[in-house]
Each structure stands twice: as structure tokens, then as C-alpha cells.
Design a protein around this motif. Structure first.
Motif, PDB file in Angstrom:
ATOM      1  N   ASP A 324       0.863  -1.185   0.000  1.00 54.30           N
ATOM      2  CA  ASP A 324       0.000   0.000   0.000  1.00 54.30           C
ATOM      3  C   ASP A 324       0.898   1.232   0.000  1.00 54.30           C
ATOM      4  O   ASP A 324       1.090   1.893   1.017  1.00 54.30           O
ATOM      5  N   PRO A 325       1.481   1.547  -1.150  1.00 55.68           N
ATOM      6  CA  PRO A 325       2.459   2.645  -1.185  1.00 55.68           C
ATOM      7  C   PRO A 325       1.889   3.986  -0.760  1.00 55.68           C
ATOM      8  O   PRO A 325       2.574   4.754  -0.084  1.00 55.68           O
ATOM      9  N   ALA A 326       0.647   4.290  -1.123  1.00 56.36           N
ATOM     10  CA  ALA A 326       0.091   5.592  -0.757  1.00 56.36           C
ATOM     11  C   ALA A 326       0.001   5.745   0.754  1.00 56.36           C
ATOM     12  O   ALA A 326       0.310   6.814   1.302  1.00 56.36           O
ATOM     13  N   ALA A 327      -0.420   4.676   1.447  1.00 57.26           N
ATOM     14  CA  ALA A 327      -0.524   4.743   2.906  1.00 57.26           C
ATOM     15  C   ALA A 327       0.849   4.919   3.538  1.00 57.26           C
ATOM     16  O   ALA A 327       1.022   5.707   4.482  1.00 57.26           O
ATOM     17  N   ALA A 328       1.851   4.196   3.033  1.00 57.89           N
ATOM     18  CA  ALA A 328       3.199   4.299   3.594  1.00 57.89           C
ATOM     19  C   ALA A 328       3.796   5.675   3.362  1.00 57.89           C
ATOM     20  O   ALA A 328       4.445   6.246   4.260  1.00 57.89           O
ATOM     21  N   VAL A 329       3.574   6.221   2.170  1.00 58.64           N
ATOM     22  CA  VAL A 329       4.125   7.549   1.859  1.00 58.64           C
ATOM     23  C   VAL A 329       3.445   8.619   2.697  1.00 58.64           C
ATOM     24  O   VAL A 329       4.085   9.572   3.140  1.00 58.64           O
ATOM     25  N   LEU A 330       2.158   8.462   2.946  1.00 57.84           N
ATOM     26  CA  LEU A 330       1.458   9.425   3.797  1.00 57.84           C
ATOM     27  C   LEU A 330       1.965   9.348   5.234  1.00 57.84           C
ATOM     28  O   LEU A 330       2.260  10.366   5.865  1.00 57.84           O
ATOM     29  N   GLU A 331       2.102   8.140   5.739  1.00 55.26           N
ATOM     30  CA  GLU A 331       2.500   7.971   7.135  1.00 55.26           C
ATOM     31  C   GLU A 331       3.950   8.388   7.371  1.00 55.26           C
ATOM     32  O   GLU A 331       4.244   9.110   8.328  1.00 55.26           O
ATOM     33  N   GLY A 356       1.291  18.759 -11.331  1.00 57.86           N
ATOM     34  CA  GLY A 356       0.795  20.071 -11.754  1.00 57.86           C
ATOM     35  C   GLY A 356       1.052  21.127 -10.704  1.00 57.86           C
ATOM     36  O   GLY A 356       0.127  21.776 -10.204  1.00 57.86           O
ATOM     37  N   THR A 357       2.314  21.306 -10.381  1.00 60.08           N
ATOM     38  CA  THR A 357       2.724  22.252  -9.350  1.00 60.08           C
ATOM     39  C   THR A 357       4.133  22.729  -9.690  1.00 60.08           C
ATOM     40  O   THR A 357       4.699  22.348 -10.716  1.00 60.08           O
ATOM     41  N   SER A 358       4.699  23.556  -8.838  1.00 61.70           N
ATOM     42  CA  SER A 358       6.046  24.064  -9.119  1.00 61.70           C
ATOM     43  C   SER A 358       7.058  22.929  -9.107  1.00 61.70           C
ATOM     44  O   SER A 358       6.866  21.902  -8.439  1.00 61.70           O
ATOM     45  N   ARG A 359       8.148  23.106  -9.845  1.00 61.79           N
ATOM     46  CA  ARG A 359       9.171  22.072  -9.887  1.00 61.79           C
ATOM     47  C   ARG A 359       9.751  21.845  -8.500  1.00 61.79           C
ATOM     48  O   ARG A 359      10.120  20.718  -8.135  1.00 61.79           O
ATOM     49  N   GLU A 360       9.824  22.890  -7.708  1.00 58.75           N
ATOM     50  CA  GLU A 360      10.350  22.752  -6.342  1.00 58.75           C
ATOM     51  C   GLU A 360       9.480  21.796  -5.525  1.00 58.75           C
ATOM     52  O   GLU A 360       9.996  20.966  -4.761  1.00 58.75           O
ATOM     53  N   LEU A 361       8.147  21.912  -5.672  1.00 57.68           N
ATOM     54  CA  LEU A 361       7.269  21.030  -4.906  1.00 57.68           C
ATOM     55  C   LEU A 361       7.257  19.613  -5.471  1.00 57.68           C
ATOM     56  O   LEU A 361       7.064  18.651  -4.720  1.00 57.68           O
ATOM     57  N   VAL A 362       7.473  19.462  -6.757  1.00 63.60           N
ATOM     58  CA  VAL A 362       7.619  18.106  -7.312  1.00 63.60           C
ATOM     59  C   VAL A 362       8.868  17.453  -6.734  1.00 63.60           C
ATOM     60  O   VAL A 362       8.848  16.284  -6.321  1.00 63.60           O
ATOM     61  N   GLU A 363       9.968  18.192  -6.672  1.00 60.39           N
ATOM     62  CA  GLU A 363      11.202  17.654  -6.087  1.00 60.39           C
ATOM     63  C   GLU A 363      10.996  17.304  -4.624  1.00 60.39           C
ATOM     64  O   GLU A 363      11.466  16.262  -4.149  1.00 60.39           O
ATOM     65  N   GLU A 364      10.284  18.174  -3.897  1.00 63.61           N
ATOM     66  CA  GLU A 364      10.010  17.884  -2.488  1.00 63.61           C
ATOM     67  C   GLU A 364       9.134  16.635  -2.361  1.00 63.61           C
ATOM     68  O   GLU A 364       9.338  15.814  -1.455  1.00 63.61           O
ATOM     69  N   SER A 365       8.181  16.471  -3.255  1.00 62.01           N
ATOM     70  CA  SER A 365       7.333  15.274  -3.239  1.00 62.01           C
ATOM     71  C   SER A 365       8.170  14.014  -3.406  1.00 62.01           C
ATOM     72  O   SER A 365       7.972  13.019  -2.693  1.00 62.01           O
ATOM     73  N   VAL A 366       9.096  14.047  -4.344  1.00 64.65           N
ATOM     74  CA  VAL A 366       9.930  12.873  -4.589  1.00 64.65           C
ATOM     75  C   VAL A 366      10.822  12.591  -3.380  1.00 64.65           C
ATOM     76  O   VAL A 366      11.025  11.425  -2.997  1.00 64.65           O
ATOM     77  N   ARG A 367      11.338  13.646  -2.758  1.00 61.96           N
ATOM     78  CA  ARG A 367      12.150  13.435  -1.552  1.00 61.96           C
ATOM     79  C   ARG A 367      11.326  12.783  -0.443  1.00 61.96           C
ATOM     80  O   ARG A 367      11.800  11.914   0.296  1.00 61.96           O
ATOM     81  N   ARG A 368      10.064  13.170  -0.334  1.00 63.99           N
ATOM     82  CA  ARG A 368       9.193  12.573   0.698  1.00 63.99           C
ATOM     83  C   ARG A 368       8.885  11.119   0.377  1.00 63.99           C
ATOM     84  O   ARG A 368       8.761  10.292   1.292  1.00 63.99           O
ATOM     85  N   ILE A 369       8.750  10.794  -0.901  1.00 57.23           N
ATOM     86  CA  ILE A 369       8.588   9.385  -1.280  1.00 57.23           C
ATOM     87  C   ILE A 369       9.820   8.601  -0.862  1.00 57.23           C
ATOM     88  O   ILE A 369       9.722   7.500  -0.292  1.00 57.23           O
ATOM     89  N   GLY A 370      10.987   9.179  -1.116  1.00 54.14           N
ATOM     90  CA  GLY A 370      12.230   8.528  -0.724  1.00 54.14           C
ATOM     91  C   GLY A 370      12.315   8.313   0.774  1.00 54.14           C
ATOM     92  O   GLY A 370      12.789   7.262   1.242  1.00 54.14           O
ATOM     93  N   LYS A 371      11.843   9.283   1.540  1.00 51.10           N
ATOM     94  CA  LYS A 371      11.841   9.147   2.995  1.00 51.10           C
ATOM     95  C   LYS A 371      10.966   7.968   3.418  1.00 51.10           C
ATOM     96  O   LYS A 371      11.308   7.216   4.358  1.00 51.10           O
ATOM     97  N   ALA A 372       9.833   7.793   2.749  1.00 55.13           N
ATOM     98  CA  ALA A 372       8.940   6.693   3.072  1.00 55.13           C
ATOM     99  C   ALA A 372       9.570   5.337   2.753  1.00 55.13           C
ATOM    100  O   ALA A 372       9.281   4.328   3.413  1.00 55.13           O
ATOM    101  N   LEU A 373      10.450   5.304   1.786  1.00 56.95           N
ATOM    102  CA  LEU A 373      11.116   4.054   1.408  1.00 56.95           C
ATOM    103  C   LEU A 373      12.167   3.651   2.436  1.00 56.95           C
ATOM    104  O   LEU A 373      12.581   2.493   2.464  1.00 56.95           O
TER     105      LEU A 373
END
Length: 373
Positions: A324-331, A356-373
Motif C-alpha cells: 500500500d504505497p500511498a498509505a506508507a508515503v502518507l504515514e 501540476g505544481t512548481s518544480r520545487e514542490l515536485v522535487e520535495e514530493s519525490v524526496r518525501r517518497i524517498g523518505k517513506a522508502l
């Protein structure tokens, strides 16, 4: 350049569901709405309407909206639309629901191609019709499976093109073949094309009605110009048969369209093309950068190549959070993705990211995915 990004602090002051559903430490990426500033022509039209007190009931037929869309469709897709064959509806899925009610019998099967936009499932069920799942075949339309489903008794096909969540854009040959299969079985052919203005530069969208004459296209300015809250969509016919189908829609449907939605959509179609092209170029750059960002910060997560939309379909199946990747990334990462299984059971191990947001927030999103991993 009239296109502009918006900073996080300003976004957090927005009152839409996207920015209010989760605590403030969560970066929201679960809803398909963008974070950019309003297109200036749309903003000007809305401000002028408010200042003039033009907030009454809508008359969508005489508003100029059908003519505005027809001119836009001719310019963008070489689609010769008759404004008289354009009907305003509150939004695309309301149009789908009402058409299914008047064109198919109670309990009829409606073919869809998961993974696909979650309301396809709920709206079909809401109308008393039956979902018939024929999953995509490695991103391609499963034409053989659709034919078998119609042969087995399904009465309608609901296409998503460009496809949400994968961003695939169907070729003329695919759509024509689908139209022929629907015609062979006397089935209703509805095509949700709400993301059509958002193809990547150089990618050609083929409206279903240009290659399958009885298809009914459902579309809107709401995704491309970020106007979802203003409630305005369009149902567009081509043949005598599909025009007759639109005439069967309940009369009050025009009254349920938002007046400001009509004003904003008309402005978008007539004066918003320069802004739209700037947006498409920006999204294309973000999309090109995404695989490398994932490789750097979220190893093991893959993104499905896409030709349209501002959405990214992420494959977590080779990671430890595939269940459940979405749940893990949220938590763990405090980023809200949309769960892959919301798009059908074939979405297990996936999640949808909004780029559909600024490139800075896309990069931050990816970093948060990495944190969840």
C-alpha cells in the motif's frame, strides 16, 4: 510570460479540499487539480463578472460557449464542431451519468479500462448500470477484450482519452477501431476527453467523434485551466444519431451549469491558448526531469511514460512498500498520493502523483517518497 507558479505558503491559504483535507505538515498530491496561478484571461473575465454583479442564472446556449469551444477544437485538433451539437453539462461525469441513464437500460454493462479514473466505477454504479472491467494491455487499448465484453452483452463503452492515470494518448487507429467495434454491437460510445488540451508538445490528440461518428465526447476547460470548482462541462455530438442522443438529456441540465464556469470556460477557450501552451511546456520539462529525480531520491520507484495530463503513475512494485504505497508515503513521508487500487484492482502496487505544481514542490514530493522508502 503569463504562466506563473505559486509558492507553498500561498497555496496553504487556499480553501479547496486539496489543501484542507490533511494536517499542515502533509504535502497534498492526491487530487487532480493544479497549483498554478489563474490564467490572466480567465481571471480578468471572472473579476469583470463579479464587479458587474453578473452572478445570475446561466443561459449556456446563448452564452457563446459552444462557439468558443468549436473555434478552439478547430484550431487545436482540426475538429469541425457544430456549436448546435454542443450541450453544456455541470461536469463531465454528470454528463456521463445522464447519458448512460437515457441511452442504456437499467443493469446494462459499461466497459471501462482499468487502471482508470475512480469515478468511472462509482458513477456507473450510481446510475444502476454494471461495471465491466477490461484492463489496459500494457498501456494499449484491449480491443479484443472489449469486443468480447460487448459480444457478451455489455451495452456501452466509456473511454478515457487521454488516459487518467497513465497519461496515454490514443492513436487515430485505436479510436477508429474502438468505434467500429461499438458500432458492430450497437453499443453506446462515450469518450471522456477532459485532459485533451494537456497533451505534451508535439503529441496529437484525436477526438473520438472525428474517427467514430456516433461517439459522444465529454470534455471541459476545467482540468487544463484549473476551474473544477466552477462546474461547467460539455457534451459534443457529430452524427445525427449522437445529436439525437443529446436531445434526450433532461431539459434542466443546462440550469445546473455554473454561470461563472461558463464565463471562465469561454474566456479560456477564446483567449487562454498562449497560457495553455506555456503550461504544457512547463509540465513537459517537469515530466522529463521526473525519472532522474526518482532515481536520485526514490530508487526502485518507476514512472510510466506519459503523453498528456499533469499526473504521474508511479510503480512501487519493486519496493518494500508495494502493498500500500500511498498509505506508507502518507504515514512516513507526509505526502498524500492517490492509492493505486482506487483505479481498479490492477492498480495494486501503484500510486498517482500530481505534478501540476512548481518544480520545487515536485522535487520535495519525490524526496518525501524517498523518505517513506
Amino acid at each position: 510570460m503569463s504562466f506563473a507558479t505559486v509558492g507553498l505558503e500561498a497555496l496553504r491559504r487556499r480553501s479547496s479540499e486539496k489543501w484542507r483535507r490533511f494536517p499542515s505538515d502533509v504535502l497534498p498530491s492526491h487530487i487532480a487539480e493544479m497549483d498554478f496561478a489563474v490564467a490572466p484571461p480567465v481571471e480578468e473575465a471572472l473579476v469583470a463578472a463579479v464587479r458587474a454583479g453578473d452572478l445570475g442564472y446561466v443561459h449556456a446556449v446563448t452564452s457563446g460557449l459552444p462557439e468558443a469551444f468549436a473555434a478552439f477544437a478547430r484550431d487545436r485538433w482540426s475538429w469541425d464542431v457544430d456549436p448546435g451539437a454542443v450541450v453544456a453539462v455541470p461536469d463531465v461525469m454528470v454528463g456521463v451519468a445522464e447519458l448512460l441513464r437515457v441511452l442504456t437500460p437499467e443493469g446494462a454493462g459499461v466497459v471501462i479500462n482499468p487502471p482508470v479514473y475512480p469515478p468511472f466505477f462509482s458513477v456507473i454504479a450510481e446510475t444502476g448500470r454494471r461495471v465491466v472491467e477490461v484492463p489496459l494491455d500494457d498501456g494499449r487499448l484491449p480491443l479484443g477484450g472489449i469486443r468480447e465484453a460487448l459480444r457478451a452483452g455489455a451495452r456501452a463503452v466509456l473511454l478515457c482519452n487521454p488516459h487518467n492515470p497513465t497519461g496515454d494518448v490514443r492513436s487515430a487507429e485505436e479510436v477508429r477501431a474502438l468505434g467500429e467495434i461499438a458500432a458492430e454491437h450497437d453499443a453506446v460510445f462515450l469518450s471522456d476527453e477532459i485532459h485533451a488540451p494537456l497533451t505534451m508538445p508535439g503529441v496529437v490528440h484525436v477526438p473520438a467523434a472525428t474517427v467514430a461518428e456516433d461517439a459522444i465526447v465529454l470534455t471541459s476547460a476545467t482540468k487544463a485551466w484549473n476551474l473544477a470548482g466552477l462546474k461547467c462541462g460539455l457534451a459534443v455530438a457529430h452524427s445525427d444519431r449522437s445529436r439525437a442522443a443529446l436531445r434526450r438529456l433532461p431539459e434542466p441540465i443546462h440550469d445546473r451549469v455554473g454561470h461563472l464556469g461558463v464565463i471562465a470556460s469561454t474566456a479560456a477557450f477564446t483567449r487562454g491558448q498562449e497560457w495553455l501552451d506555456e503550461l504544457r511546456a512547463y509540465l513537459a520539462e517537469t515530466r522529463r526531469a521526473l525519472p532522474a529525480l526518482l532515481g536520485e531520491h526514490a530508487a526502485g520507484v518507476r514512472v510510466t511514460p506519459a503523453q498528456a495530463t499533469f499526473l504521474a503513475w508511479l510503480d512501487f512494485r519493486d519496493t518494500a512498500i508495494a502493498g500500500d504505497p500511498a498509505a506508507a508515503v502518507l504515514e512516513r513521508g507526509r505526502l498524500s498520493l492517490l492509492r493505486g487500487t482506487d483505479f481498479g484492482s490492477v492498480g495494486e502496487g501503484f500510486a498517482r502523483l500530481n505534478i501540476g505544481t512548481s518544480r520545487e514542490l515536485v522535487e520535495e514530493s519525490v524526496r518525501r517518497i524517498g523518505k517513506a522508502l
